[in-house]
Design an enzyme around this catalytic site. Structure first.
Site, PDB file in Angstrom:
ATOM      1  CG  MET A 104     -11.418  -2.641   5.747  1.00 57.89           C
ATOM      2  SD  MET A 104      -9.857  -2.076   4.917  1.00 57.89           S
ATOM      3  CE  MET A 104      -9.098  -1.006   6.180  1.00 57.89           C
TER       4      MET A 104
ATOM      5  CG  ASP B   8      -6.114  -2.765   3.620  1.00 55.35           C
ATOM      6  OD1 ASP B   8      -5.202  -2.509   4.051  1.00 55.35           O
ATOM      7  OD2 ASP B   8      -6.768  -2.076   2.924  1.00 55.35           O
TER       8      ASP B   8
ATOM      9  N   GLY C  55      -2.592  -3.831   9.324  1.00 51.24           N
ATOM     10  CA  GLY C  55      -1.881  -4.430  10.420  1.00 51.24           C
ATOM     11  C   GLY C  55      -1.149  -5.493   9.902  1.00 51.24           C
TER      12      GLY C  55
ATOM     13  CG  HIS D  41      -3.880  -1.660  -1.429  1.00 52.14           C
ATOM     14  ND1 HIS D  41      -5.043  -2.286  -1.755  1.00 52.14           N
ATOM     15  CD2 HIS D  41      -4.456  -0.895  -0.381  1.00 52.14           C
ATOM     16  CE1 HIS D  41      -6.148  -2.016  -0.917  1.00 52.14           C
ATOM     17  NE2 HIS D  41      -5.555  -0.939   0.019  1.00 52.14           N
TER      18      HIS D  41
ATOM     19  CG  HIS E 268      -9.546  -0.089  -0.138  1.00 50.02           C
ATOM     20  ND1 HIS E 268      -8.590  -0.131   1.088  1.00 50.02           N
ATOM     21  CD2 HIS E 268     -10.605  -0.116   0.405  1.00 50.02           C
ATOM     22  CE1 HIS E 268      -9.622  -0.264   1.954  1.00 50.02           C
ATOM     23  NE2 HIS E 268     -10.770  -0.019   1.467  1.00 50.02           N
TER      24      HIS E 268
ATOM     25  CG  MET F 204      -8.458   7.420   2.417  1.00 46.48           C
ATOM     26  SD  MET F 204      -7.577   7.105   4.122  1.00 46.48           S
ATOM     27  CE  MET F 204      -6.760   5.856   4.042  1.00 46.48           C
TER      28      MET F 204
ATOM     29  CB  SER G   4      -0.744  -0.036   1.207  1.00 47.40           C
ATOM     30  OG  SER G   4      -1.326   1.334   1.489  1.00 47.40           O
TER      31      SER G   4
ATOM     32  N   GLY H 181      -2.803   4.302   7.989  1.00 47.45           N
ATOM     33  CA  GLY H 181      -2.033   3.148   7.875  1.00 47.45           C
ATOM     34  C   GLY H 181      -1.357   3.012   9.576  1.00 47.45           C
ATOM     35  N   GLY H 182      -0.603   1.890   9.573  1.00 44.76           N
ATOM     36  CA  GLY H 182       0.103   1.897  10.884  1.00 44.76           C
ATOM     37  C   GLY H 182      -0.792   1.329  12.052  1.00 44.76           C
TER      38      GLY H 182
ATOM     39  N   GLY I 271       1.131  -1.772   4.456  1.00 48.75           N
ATOM     40  CA  GLY I 271       1.916  -0.361   4.021  1.00 48.75           C
ATOM     41  C   GLY I 271       2.864  -0.302   4.841  1.00 48.75           C
TER      42      GLY I 271
ATOM     43  CG  ASP J 275      -5.251   2.333   0.953  1.00 50.79           C
ATOM     44  OD1 ASP J 275      -6.017   1.786   0.919  1.00 50.79           O
ATOM     45  OD2 ASP J 275      -4.165   1.977   1.521  1.00 50.79           O
TER      46      ASP J 275
ATOM     47  CG  MET K  50     -11.280   3.114   2.439  1.00 57.28           C
ATOM     48  SD  MET K  50      -9.694   3.029   3.309  1.00 57.28           S
ATOM     49  CE  MET K  50      -8.643   3.159   1.890  1.00 57.28           C
TER      50      MET K  50
HETATM   51  C1  DX5 Z   1      -6.217   1.781   5.935  1.00 52.21           C
HETATM   52  C2  DX5 Z   1      -5.993   1.164   4.267  1.00 52.21           C
HETATM   53  C3  DX5 Z   1      -4.622   0.278   4.394  1.00 52.21           C
HETATM   54  C4  DX5 Z   1      -3.454   1.138   5.068  1.00 52.21           C
HETATM   55  C5  DX5 Z   1      -2.867  -0.394   5.620  1.00 52.21           C
HETATM   56  O1  DX5 Z   1      -7.368   2.462   5.863  1.00 52.21           O
HETATM   57  O2  DX5 Z   1      -6.786   0.697   3.788  1.00 52.21           O
HETATM   58  O3  DX5 Z   1      -4.641  -0.109   2.999  1.00 52.21           O
HETATM   59  O4  DX5 Z   1      -2.573   1.640   4.050  1.00 52.21           O
HETATM   60  O5  DX5 Z   1      -1.657   0.060   6.111  1.00 52.21           O
HETATM   61  P1  DX5 Z   1      -0.696  -0.831   7.199  1.00 52.21           P
HETATM   62  O6  DX5 Z   1      -0.502  -1.799   6.562  1.00 52.21           O
HETATM   63  O7  DX5 Z   1       0.279  -0.234   7.785  1.00 52.21           O
HETATM   64  O8  DX5 Z   1      -1.754  -1.314   8.314  1.00 52.21           O
HETATM   65 ZN    ZN Z   2      -6.379  -0.378   1.713  1.00 51.71          ZN
END
Ligand code: DX5
Ligand code: ZN
Length: 229
Positions: free
Chosen positions: A137, A175, A177, A33, A66, A37, A8, A144-145, A197, A35, A68
């Site tokens: 999810m 997706d 963690g 990937h 993706h 938003m 990601s 992320g993170g 990510g 994201d 969102m």
């Molecule tokens: C969160 C995103 C993820 C995110 C995952 O809303 O959809 O794709 O980048 O990030 P990590 O891998 O750091 O959890």
């Molecule tokens: Zn995502």
């Protein structure tokens, strides 16, 4: 099972995005990937079709977008036209989910439905036969993170069972963690597309991190198929 690693870009350095995705591809990334938003469906803002278009020029693997966002139907054509091969939309955002799935497919992309941690698996029941993939999810979307939510493992199993009952071969994407500490259990539960990510782009070497995650996922997939045999 066909394991696919989907780094990601959310965790990458946007000033050096080309270098980041190139490193992930050298490490064996199967997808990239993206994201998207909108600050409404999730409390954060990211990128739109121009970034997908720029990535399409430098990335060799398919782009997995993706969404969102609220009212995704309005923007899906622009993302597909920009180069998205896979598009996922959130069940929570769509009262007419089946129409959106057909719409994505009619534009020539693979259609996926994403479900948030608090959304029941049963929300996929009616659309299961039409899906190309399901995105589970394993954190609340927006950032992320975040730490992997442990209940996601049983959710992956439940989604796999629902898809199997519907006669669907759709792959499960997970997706949030995903790292070397969580990949084994989600793959054993049935996840095949692994979004990561932070585990890739916050690692000292994104190429090596991608390679290590893929090796761990493939090992888990082999263990899973041996235990089913
Ligand atoms: C969160 C995103 C993820 C995110 C995952 O809303 O959809 O794709 O980048 O990030 P990590 O891998 O750091 O959890
Ligand atoms: Zn995502």
């Amino acid at each position: 099972m066909r394991i696919r690693i989907a780094p990601s870009i959310l965790a990458a350095d946007f000033a050096a995005l080309g270098d980041a995705v190139a490193a992930a591809q050298r490490g064996g990334a199967d997808l990239i990937h993206v994201d998207v938003m909108d600050g409404h469906f999730v409390p954060n803002l990211t990128v739109g079709p121009p970034v997908v278009r720029s990535l399409r020029r430098v990335v060799e693997v398919p782009l997995d977008v993706h969404l969102m966002i609220e009212d995704p139907d309005r923007y899906i054509p622009a993302f597909v036209e920009a180069g998205a091969s896979m598009v996922s939309v959130h069940v929570e955002a769509l009262p007419n989910l089946d129409r959106t799935i057909s719409f994505i497919k009619s534009l020539g992309a693979r259609a996926g439905v994403a479900i948030n941690p608090a959304t029941p698996v049963g929300s996929l029941e009616e659309v299961a036969p039409d899906l190309d993939f399901v995105l589970v999810m394993s954190v609340n979307p927006g950032f992320g993170g975040q730490a992997f939510l442990p209940r996601s493992t049983s959710k992956v199993r439940a989604v796999r069972a629902l898809l199997d009952r519907a006669g669907s071969q759709a792959a499960i994407e997970i997706d949030g963690g995903i790292d070397l500490g969580t990949v084994d259990r989600v793959v054993r539960a049935g996840a095949e597309i692994l979004v990561a990510g932070s585990a890739i782009f916050h690692a000292p070497d994104a190429e090596e991190a991608t390679r290590a995650l893929k090796a761990a996922a493939e090992q888990a997939a082999r263990a899973a198929s041996a235990s089913r045999a």
